[in-house]
Design a protein around this motif. Structure first.
Motif, PDB file in Angstrom:
ATOM      1  N   ASN A  42      63.924 -16.314  -9.168  1.00  0.00           N
ATOM      2  CA  ASN A  42      64.454 -15.269  -8.294  1.00  0.00           C
ATOM      3  C   ASN A  42      65.964 -15.384  -8.164  1.00  0.00           C
ATOM      4  O   ASN A  42      66.655 -14.396  -7.884  1.00  0.00           O
ATOM      5  CB  ASN A  42      63.786 -15.359  -6.922  1.00  0.00           C
ATOM      6  CG  ASN A  42      63.679 -14.013  -6.239  1.00  0.00           C
ATOM      7  OD1 ASN A  42      63.544 -12.989  -6.905  1.00  0.00           O
ATOM      8  ND2 ASN A  42      63.739 -13.995  -4.921  1.00  0.00           N
ATOM      9  N   ARG A  43      66.476 -16.610  -8.357  1.00  0.00           N
ATOM     10  CA  ARG A  43      67.922 -16.827  -8.296  1.00  0.00           C
ATOM     11  C   ARG A  43      68.601 -16.232  -9.529  1.00  0.00           C
ATOM     12  O   ARG A  43      69.712 -15.704  -9.457  1.00  0.00           O
ATOM     13  CB  ARG A  43      68.205 -18.328  -8.193  1.00  0.00           C
ATOM     14  CG  ARG A  43      69.642 -18.684  -7.810  1.00  0.00           C
ATOM     15  CD  ARG A  43      69.785 -20.191  -7.688  1.00  0.00           C
ATOM     16  NE  ARG A  43      68.989 -20.719  -6.572  1.00  0.00           N
ATOM     17  CZ  ARG A  43      68.203 -21.778  -6.648  1.00  0.00           C
ATOM     18  NH1 ARG A  43      68.067 -22.425  -7.799  1.00  0.00           N
ATOM     19  NH2 ARG A  43      67.543 -22.201  -5.597  1.00  0.00           N
ATOM     20  N   ILE A  47      62.972 -11.237  -8.725  1.00  0.00           N
ATOM     21  CA  ILE A  47      61.586 -11.097  -9.153  1.00  0.00           C
ATOM     22  C   ILE A  47      60.914 -10.022  -8.307  1.00  0.00           C
ATOM     23  O   ILE A  47      61.080  -9.990  -7.083  1.00  0.00           O
ATOM     24  CB  ILE A  47      60.835 -12.442  -8.996  1.00  0.00           C
ATOM     25  CG1 ILE A  47      61.477 -13.513  -9.870  1.00  0.00           C
ATOM     26  CG2 ILE A  47      59.365 -12.285  -9.340  1.00  0.00           C
ATOM     27  CD1 ILE A  47      61.387 -13.254 -11.342  1.00  0.00           C
ATOM     28  N   GLY A  48      60.162  -9.154  -8.967  1.00  0.00           N
ATOM     29  CA  GLY A  48      59.439  -8.135  -8.222  1.00  0.00           C
ATOM     30  C   GLY A  48      58.439  -8.769  -7.276  1.00  0.00           C
ATOM     31  O   GLY A  48      57.552  -9.518  -7.701  1.00  0.00           O
ATOM     32  N   ALA A  49      58.587  -8.503  -5.995  1.00  0.00           N
ATOM     33  CA  ALA A  49      57.680  -9.059  -4.984  1.00  0.00           C
ATOM     34  C   ALA A  49      57.584  -8.081  -3.826  1.00  0.00           C
ATOM     35  O   ALA A  49      58.581  -7.478  -3.412  1.00  0.00           O
ATOM     36  CB  ALA A  49      58.173 -10.414  -4.496  1.00  0.00           C
ATOM     37  N   TRP A  50      56.364  -7.932  -3.322  1.00  0.00           N
ATOM     38  CA  TRP A  50      56.104  -7.055  -2.188  1.00  0.00           C
ATOM     39  C   TRP A  50      55.097  -7.743  -1.287  1.00  0.00           C
ATOM     40  O   TRP A  50      54.194  -8.438  -1.759  1.00  0.00           O
ATOM     41  CB  TRP A  50      55.532  -5.713  -2.668  1.00  0.00           C
ATOM     42  CG  TRP A  50      54.980  -4.876  -1.549  1.00  0.00           C
ATOM     43  CD1 TRP A  50      55.642  -3.980  -0.771  1.00  0.00           C
ATOM     44  CD2 TRP A  50      53.612  -4.866  -1.089  1.00  0.00           C
ATOM     45  NE1 TRP A  50      54.788  -3.421   0.149  1.00  0.00           N
ATOM     46  CE2 TRP A  50      53.540  -3.944  -0.030  1.00  0.00           C
ATOM     47  CE3 TRP A  50      52.462  -5.561  -1.488  1.00  0.00           C
ATOM     48  CZ2 TRP A  50      52.348  -3.689   0.655  1.00  0.00           C
ATOM     49  CZ3 TRP A  50      51.276  -5.316  -0.801  1.00  0.00           C
ATOM     50  CH2 TRP A  50      51.223  -4.382   0.249  1.00  0.00           C
ATOM     51  N   ALA A  51      55.277  -7.593   0.036  1.00  0.00           N
ATOM     52  CA  ALA A  51      54.337  -8.167   0.996  1.00  0.00           C
ATOM     53  C   ALA A  51      54.032  -7.140   2.077  1.00  0.00           C
ATOM     54  O   ALA A  51      54.909  -6.362   2.481  1.00  0.00           O
ATOM     55  CB  ALA A  51      54.897  -9.442   1.618  1.00  0.00           C
ATOM     56  N   LEU A  52      52.803  -7.145   2.542  1.00  0.00           N
ATOM     57  CA  LEU A  52      52.364  -6.154   3.524  1.00  0.00           C
ATOM     58  C   LEU A  52      53.084  -6.310   4.853  1.00  0.00           C
ATOM     59  O   LEU A  52      53.459  -5.326   5.476  1.00  0.00           O
ATOM     60  CB  LEU A  52      50.844  -6.275   3.725  1.00  0.00           C
ATOM     61  CG  LEU A  52      50.208  -5.288   4.710  1.00  0.00           C
ATOM     62  CD1 LEU A  52      50.439  -3.851   4.261  1.00  0.00           C
ATOM     63  CD2 LEU A  52      48.719  -5.562   4.851  1.00  0.00           C
ATOM     64  N   PRO A  57      59.918 -10.546   0.883  1.00  0.00           N
ATOM     65  CA  PRO A  57      59.138 -11.734   0.506  1.00  0.00           C
ATOM     66  C   PRO A  57      59.881 -12.607  -0.498  1.00  0.00           C
ATOM     67  O   PRO A  57      59.918 -12.314  -1.687  1.00  0.00           O
ATOM     68  CB  PRO A  57      57.861 -11.133  -0.095  1.00  0.00           C
ATOM     69  CG  PRO A  57      58.269  -9.769  -0.567  1.00  0.00           C
ATOM     70  CD  PRO A  57      59.320  -9.301   0.374  1.00  0.00           C
ATOM     71  N   ASP A  58      60.471 -13.689   0.014  1.00  0.00           N
ATOM     72  CA  ASP A  58      61.222 -14.602  -0.827  1.00  0.00           C
ATOM     73  C   ASP A  58      60.450 -15.913  -0.994  1.00  0.00           C
ATOM     74  O   ASP A  58      59.276 -16.008  -0.630  1.00  0.00           O
ATOM     75  CB  ASP A  58      62.612 -14.865  -0.234  1.00  0.00           C
ATOM     76  CG  ASP A  58      62.533 -15.360   1.217  1.00  0.00           C
ATOM     77  OD1 ASP A  58      61.409 -15.687   1.685  1.00  0.00           O
ATOM     78  OD2 ASP A  58      63.579 -15.419   1.886  1.00  0.00           O
TER      79      ASP A  58
END
Length: 299
Positions: A42-43, A47-52, A57-58
């Motif tokens: 991610n650095r 990075i593709g990330a999703w949280a409800l 979201p890291d």
């Protein structure tokens, strides 16, 4: 007097406990390695990330989600907390996920042996394992958290088994498990309760008033859960183009470009009222016949 040179009867039990402690350590170490992989990637690029329930979201969010192994005060032991999310994972990250799941499988296998041969160790396990990792045990302070929740330790990380074109998430809140029982099965279950209690005696009398040949149903309502419908970019080897799975933890999706597939935004909580029509095969009476056991008669 027992010779100190010979192992006592408890030694096999504590050998299992030592194996479980080692398996727990492996889970923690492999989760930390997975989180570090996510952090480093991610650095380099987002990075593709999703949280409800989290806007960003890291790596810290992922670590907190994957290391949440605790009961909250008053939590039902049959339920687990969910961390619904999607993460685009390259091959390196997927390999870390596979290692975490393998460690969780080992933990579950050893725990099953302990439940079978040394069930009295379970309370000790819940109390002792957290102290092996002071950083984790620090979570217990001031946050209303209690002992270790073993199921939250071994539940697997969900993984899509091929690249996806889209994901559709939806709450499933009307689930229930129905187990068919005979009258004799129900009687044995009632007799295992406090038969001196008036409400148990009433139910035993009620049970005695129906034919032995009648089938009964024991019903267990299931907690709301998130279902993910996965649509594959290409059909799988078996011809399948889609798959449905429960996602209580972040879903890792194969991705070579670090991007998530198209996905929807489900509501943050399930609807309180059931919107789907009742199934035609729901043939149980509205009220339980034996309330203490959640046992119903068929109509």
């Amino acid at each position: 007097m027992q010779d100190d040179q010979h192992p006592g009867p408890a030694e096999p039990q504590y050998r299992l406990l030592a194996e479980l402690e080692e398996a727990f350590d492996t889970i923690i170490n492999r989760i930390e390695a997975l989180v570090q992989c996510f952090r480093e990637q991610n650095r380099e690029r987002n990075i593709g990330a999703w949280a409800l329930h989290h806007p960003t979201p890291d790596a810290d969010w992922l670590r907190a989600a994957l290391l949440d192994f605790w009961y909250q005060d008053g939590q039902d032991g049959r339920t687990t907390r969910s961390y619904v999310g999607l993460i685009a994972a390259n091959q390196q990250m997927l390999e870390h996920v596979a290692k975490v799941n393998a460690a969780k499988d080992d933990f579950a296998d050893i725990l099953a042996k302990i439940r079978e041969h040394a069930a009295d160790l379970i309370p000790e396990i819940k109390a002792v394992l957290p102290f092996r990792h002071p950083a984790l045990h620090a979570h217990l302070t001031g946050q209303g958290l209690a002992r270790l929740h073993l199921k939250q330790c071994w539940r697997a990380l969900p993984v899509a088994n091929a690249p996806l074109s889209r994901v559709r998430l939806a709450w499933y809140s009307s689930g229930r498990s129905i187990k068919k029982l005979s009258v004799r099965d129900a009687e044995r279950k009632l007799l295992a309760l406090d038969t001196d209690a008036p409400h148990v005696r009433i139910q035993l009398k009620r049970l005695a008033g129906i034919p032995d040949s009648e089938s009964l149903a024991q019903v267990q309502k299931q907690a709301p859960l998130m279902r993910a419908n996965l649509f594959f970019t290409e059909p799988l080897a078996d011809g399948r183009e889609r798959r449905a799975m429960n996602v209580a933890l972040p879903l890792f999706i194969p991705s070579t470009n670090g991007l998530l597939p198209d996905h929807n935004q489900p509501p943050p909580t399930p609807q309180e009222k059931r919107t789907r029509a009742k199934r035609n095969d729901e043939r149980l009476e509205d009220s339980p016949f034996l309330p203490s056991l959640r046992i119903y008669r068929y109509r």
